[in-house]
Design an enzyme around this catalytic site. Sequence first.
Site, PDB file in Angstrom:
ATOM      1  N   ARG A  28      28.909  57.832  35.278  1.00 29.69           N
ATOM      2  CA  ARG A  28      29.368  58.426  36.533  1.00 29.69           C
ATOM      3  C   ARG A  28      30.824  58.079  36.833  1.00 29.69           C
ATOM      4  NH1 ARG A  28      24.066  56.785  37.079  1.00 29.69           N
ATOM      5  NH2 ARG A  28      22.601  58.397  37.769  1.00 29.69           N
ATOM      6  N   ILE A  29      31.228  56.852  36.511  1.00 32.27           N
ATOM      7  CA  ILE A  29      32.618  56.455  36.762  1.00 32.27           C
ATOM      8  C   ILE A  29      33.521  56.955  35.642  1.00 32.27           C
ATOM      9  CG2 ILE A  29      34.178  54.494  37.022  1.00 32.27           C
ATOM     10  CD1 ILE A  29      31.785  52.977  38.292  1.00 32.27           C
ATOM     11  N   ASP A  64      31.529  56.917  23.737  1.00 27.09           N
ATOM     12  CA  ASP A  64      30.258  56.497  24.331  1.00 27.09           C
ATOM     13  C   ASP A  64      29.153  56.849  23.346  1.00 27.09           C
ATOM     14  OD1 ASP A  64      27.858  56.161  25.772  1.00 27.09           O
ATOM     15  OD2 ASP A  64      28.875  56.538  27.671  1.00 27.09           O
ATOM     16  N   ALA A  67      35.195  47.238  35.477  1.00 29.95           N
ATOM     17  CA  ALA A  67      33.740  47.235  35.321  1.00 29.95           C
ATOM     18  C   ALA A  67      33.168  45.845  35.624  1.00 29.95           C
ATOM     19  CB  ALA A  67      33.363  47.701  33.921  1.00 29.95           C
ATOM     20  N   ARG A  68      33.155  44.974  34.621  1.00 29.34           N
ATOM     21  CA  ARG A  68      32.642  43.621  34.794  1.00 29.34           C
ATOM     22  C   ARG A  68      33.512  42.643  34.005  1.00 29.34           C
ATOM     23  NH1 ARG A  68      30.583  45.159  38.628  1.00 29.34           N
ATOM     24  NH2 ARG A  68      28.456  44.908  39.403  1.00 29.34           N
ATOM     25  N   GLU A 111      33.449  34.787  39.062  1.00 29.61           N
ATOM     26  CA  GLU A 111      33.704  35.304  40.410  1.00 29.61           C
ATOM     27  C   GLU A 111      32.740  34.650  41.393  1.00 29.61           C
ATOM     28  OE1 GLU A 111      33.463  39.552  40.460  1.00 29.61           O
ATOM     29  OE2 GLU A 111      34.999  39.814  38.935  1.00 29.61           O
ATOM     30  N   HIS A 128      37.968  42.230  42.694  1.00 31.72           N
ATOM     31  CA  HIS A 128      36.713  42.990  42.651  1.00 31.72           C
ATOM     32  C   HIS A 128      36.555  43.850  43.911  1.00 31.72           C
ATOM     33  CE1 HIS A 128      32.502  42.899  40.621  1.00 31.72           C
ATOM     34  NE2 HIS A 128      32.778  44.107  41.107  1.00 31.72           N
ATOM     35  N   ALA A 166      35.405  49.169  44.439  1.00 27.98           N
ATOM     36  CA  ALA A 166      34.401  49.982  45.147  1.00 27.98           C
ATOM     37  C   ALA A 166      34.527  49.886  46.657  1.00 27.98           C
ATOM     38  CB  ALA A 166      32.995  49.537  44.729  1.00 27.98           C
TER      39      ALA A 166
END
Length: 325
Positions: free
Chosen positions: A150-151, A170, A231-232, A261, A280, A283
């Site tokens: 989705r992102i 992907d 992302a992460r 984090e 972070h 979003a």
Amino acid sequence: MHIVVADPIHQDGIDRLLAAPGVTLDYPGNATNMSLEERLRDADGLIVRGTKVDDALLVNAERLRVVCRHGVGYDLVDVPALTRRGIALMITPEANAASVAEHALMLMLSLARNVVQVSTAVRRGEWRVHGQSSTFELGGRSVLVIGFGRIGTRVARLCNAFGMRVMVHDPYIPAGTIRGAGYEAIVDRDAGLARADFVTVHIPANDATRGLVDATFLSRMKRGAVLINSARGTLVDEAALEGALRSGHLAGAGLDVLRVEPMVQPVSMLALDNLIVTPHVAASTAEGLRRMAWDSAGNVLEFLAGRPDRDAVVNGEVLAAAPAR
């Protein structure tokens, strides 16, 4: 139905829960001094943002049927622990995608135009850039989007709008689907890394992807390329990234996430001028926070009413095994 909201969320989400008939709500605005473990004793549903969900938290949660993560990442949730108890884990898949995609482009633009350094120089009273500018346009540059969810799909569209040559890697998406969207499908990731001026990562952190961006990955990136990670933090080997930035192999990096984090002490690579780090917040736009809260509330209400959004359920096997109620 009794629902517990463990962390502060946008008021619109709270209002949606308060307006639902037959719902009692325990949320930060009215929470007692009891521990969260005790507050879950009578809970049917739970909404979390930064709260860790594991066996210790669930010790008294015998009635709990659904946990909703406010967002899409669920690193802090022990999914097997929920599944063993027959508890569904839900996320808000669409709520923050636009915000995160825009943030990724912001990081690209900021690095391309040297925004942080020149803004800092102006504040020191330096109005003119010394020598030839080292900034450049995004148009005409190549970008490798890793992850076409989705992102990632939104990032690809934004990059395309800037006139970038968009490549997508992907392994879970058919190449024909990527080509049909108008982008170049990259099957061999290393081949894409060697060609890309920008590499932007949009995949979840799991056992298969943690540490994906390591020294080998970075060495295969084109010299002078830029890495973006919204992302992460656990996807990136930070020591390897610092080495690639210091050596000049990478021209820059933009991160919205770190391995640890919240950051308890500054990491050494923060001294580098060719690195931008945000805490972070990709979003956390006004719109994104509202949508995540609204969708979290809706997910829990609909699940408890027997109408789960299956696309938002992480451990779908719980739905198949759930007894009739």
